[in-house]
Design a protein around this motif. Sequence first.
Motif, PDB file in Angstrom:
ATOM      1  N   ILE A  67       0.817  -1.214   0.000  1.00 31.45           N
ATOM      2  CA  ILE A  67       0.000   0.000   0.000  1.00 31.45           C
ATOM      3  C   ILE A  67       0.850   1.264   0.000  1.00 31.45           C
ATOM      4  O   ILE A  67       0.484   2.253  -0.639  1.00 31.45           O
ATOM      5  CB  ILE A  67      -1.029   0.012   1.146  1.00 31.45           C
ATOM      6  CG1 ILE A  67      -1.964   1.212   0.962  1.00 31.45           C
ATOM      7  CG2 ILE A  67      -0.349   0.019   2.505  1.00 31.45           C
ATOM      8  CD1 ILE A  67      -3.251   1.156   1.686  1.00 31.45           C
ATOM      9  N   VAL A  68       1.987   1.246   0.674  1.00 28.62           N
ATOM     10  CA  VAL A  68       2.845   2.439   0.672  1.00 28.62           C
ATOM     11  C   VAL A  68       3.331   2.722  -0.748  1.00 28.62           C
ATOM     12  O   VAL A  68       3.315   3.861  -1.206  1.00 28.62           O
ATOM     13  CB  VAL A  68       4.025   2.282   1.662  1.00 28.62           C
ATOM     14  CG1 VAL A  68       5.014   3.432   1.529  1.00 28.62           C
ATOM     15  CG2 VAL A  68       3.506   2.195   3.095  1.00 28.62           C
ATOM     16  N   PHE A  69       3.725   1.682  -1.456  1.00 26.11           N
ATOM     17  CA  PHE A  69       4.133   1.830  -2.860  1.00 26.11           C
ATOM     18  C   PHE A  69       2.972   2.397  -3.674  1.00 26.11           C
ATOM     19  O   PHE A  69       3.156   3.342  -4.459  1.00 26.11           O
ATOM     20  CB  PHE A  69       4.573   0.481  -3.435  1.00 26.11           C
ATOM     21  CG  PHE A  69       4.860   0.535  -4.911  1.00 26.11           C
ATOM     22  CD1 PHE A  69       6.126   0.887  -5.368  1.00 26.11           C
ATOM     23  CD2 PHE A  69       3.873   0.250  -5.846  1.00 26.11           C
ATOM     24  CE1 PHE A  69       6.395   0.949  -6.742  1.00 26.11           C
ATOM     25  CE2 PHE A  69       4.132   0.309  -7.209  1.00 26.11           C
ATOM     26  CZ  PHE A  69       5.394   0.664  -7.649  1.00 26.11           C
ATOM     27  N   ASP A  70       1.785   1.816  -3.504  1.00 22.87           N
ATOM     28  CA  ASP A  70       0.617   2.261  -4.266  1.00 22.87           C
ATOM     29  C   ASP A  70       0.274   3.718  -3.984  1.00 22.87           C
ATOM     30  O   ASP A  70      -0.033   4.484  -4.897  1.00 22.87           O
ATOM     31  CB  ASP A  70      -0.586   1.378  -3.963  1.00 22.87           C
ATOM     32  CG  ASP A  70      -0.410  -0.050  -4.449  1.00 22.87           C
ATOM     33  OD1 ASP A  70       0.465  -0.303  -5.301  1.00 22.87           O
ATOM     34  OD2 ASP A  70      -1.159  -0.926  -3.962  1.00 22.87           O
ATOM     35  N   LEU A  71       0.340   4.108  -2.723  1.00 24.53           N
ATOM     36  CA  LEU A  71       0.039   5.498  -2.349  1.00 24.53           C
ATOM     37  C   LEU A  71       1.031   6.466  -2.982  1.00 24.53           C
ATOM     38  O   LEU A  71       0.640   7.498  -3.544  1.00 24.53           O
ATOM     39  CB  LEU A  71       0.050   5.654  -0.824  1.00 24.53           C
ATOM     40  CG  LEU A  71      -1.114   5.000  -0.083  1.00 24.53           C
ATOM     41  CD1 LEU A  71      -0.783   4.859   1.401  1.00 24.53           C
ATOM     42  CD2 LEU A  71      -2.403   5.785  -0.286  1.00 24.53           C
ATOM     43  N   LEU A  72       2.313   6.134  -2.896  1.00 30.19           N
ATOM     44  CA  LEU A  72       3.335   7.022  -3.451  1.00 30.19           C
ATOM     45  C   LEU A  72       3.297   7.058  -4.976  1.00 30.19           C
ATOM     46  O   LEU A  72       3.501   8.116  -5.582  1.00 30.19           O
ATOM     47  CB  LEU A  72       4.713   6.610  -2.942  1.00 30.19           C
ATOM     48  CG  LEU A  72       4.928   6.795  -1.433  1.00 30.19           C
ATOM     49  CD1 LEU A  72       6.277   6.236  -1.008  1.00 30.19           C
ATOM     50  CD2 LEU A  72       4.779   8.248  -1.026  1.00 30.19           C
ATOM     51  N   ALA A  73       3.002   5.915  -5.588  1.00 28.54           N
ATOM     52  CA  ALA A  73       2.898   5.875  -7.052  1.00 28.54           C
ATOM     53  C   ALA A  73       1.736   6.739  -7.532  1.00 28.54           C
ATOM     54  O   ALA A  73       1.879   7.519  -8.480  1.00 28.54           O
ATOM     55  CB  ALA A  73       2.727   4.439  -7.528  1.00 28.54           C
ATOM     56  N   MET A  74       0.601   6.640  -6.862  1.00 32.23           N
ATOM     57  CA  MET A  74      -0.545   7.450  -7.254  1.00 32.23           C
ATOM     58  C   MET A  74      -0.268   8.925  -6.997  1.00 32.23           C
ATOM     59  O   MET A  74      -0.625   9.775  -7.812  1.00 32.23           O
ATOM     60  CB  MET A  74      -1.810   7.017  -6.520  1.00 32.23           C
ATOM     61  CG  MET A  74      -3.061   7.761  -6.983  1.00 32.23           C
ATOM     62  SD  MET A  74      -4.577   7.230  -6.171  1.00 32.23           S
ATOM     63  CE  MET A  74      -4.931   5.739  -7.094  1.00 32.23           C
ATOM     64  N   ALA A  75       0.371   9.243  -5.888  1.00 33.71           N
ATOM     65  CA  ALA A  75       0.674  10.639  -5.559  1.00 33.71           C
ATOM     66  C   ALA A  75       1.574  11.276  -6.605  1.00 33.71           C
ATOM     67  O   ALA A  75       1.451  12.461  -6.911  1.00 33.71           O
ATOM     68  CB  ALA A  75       1.327  10.736  -4.178  1.00 33.71           C
ATOM     69  N   SER A  76       2.472  10.482  -7.195  1.00 37.22           N
ATOM     70  CA  SER A  76       3.420  11.036  -8.159  1.00 37.22           C
ATOM     71  C   SER A  76       2.797  11.290  -9.527  1.00 37.22           C
ATOM     72  O   SER A  76       3.364  12.027 -10.334  1.00 37.22           O
ATOM     73  CB  SER A  76       4.636  10.117  -8.306  1.00 37.22           C
ATOM     74  OG  SER A  76       4.264   8.920  -8.951  1.00 37.22           O
TER      75      SER A  76
END
Length: 108
Positions: A61-70
């Motif tokens: 989820i941390v990866f997913d959150l940061l990927a979407m934020a970028s």
Amino acid sequence: MKATANSSFIIELTYAADKASTLTPNETARLLQQAAATIRNYRQQVGHSETPANDCSQGDIVFDLLAMASAVELFSPQKVSALLQEAASTIRACKIIGETGTVSANDP
């Protein structure tokens, strides 16, 4: 980590998920990044062994959150909403684990 602050943030994420189509890209990115940081902080505090705090592999989820934020502009409001809801749920579970030191079968 202050429980009151995280309870407020969980409420903010839930509210934002309901209003995802009205959020600006900057607001959305800030919420996603803050959610990722909050989950990482909890993981560091409780020493979550299955997912290291610095795990940025796909599917986390941390990866997913940061990927979407970028690249928030590339995602539909429905996808943003779903991830914000998942983040709120994950933070809620982390908060419970941090307070009780136990993991339930229903925790993400």
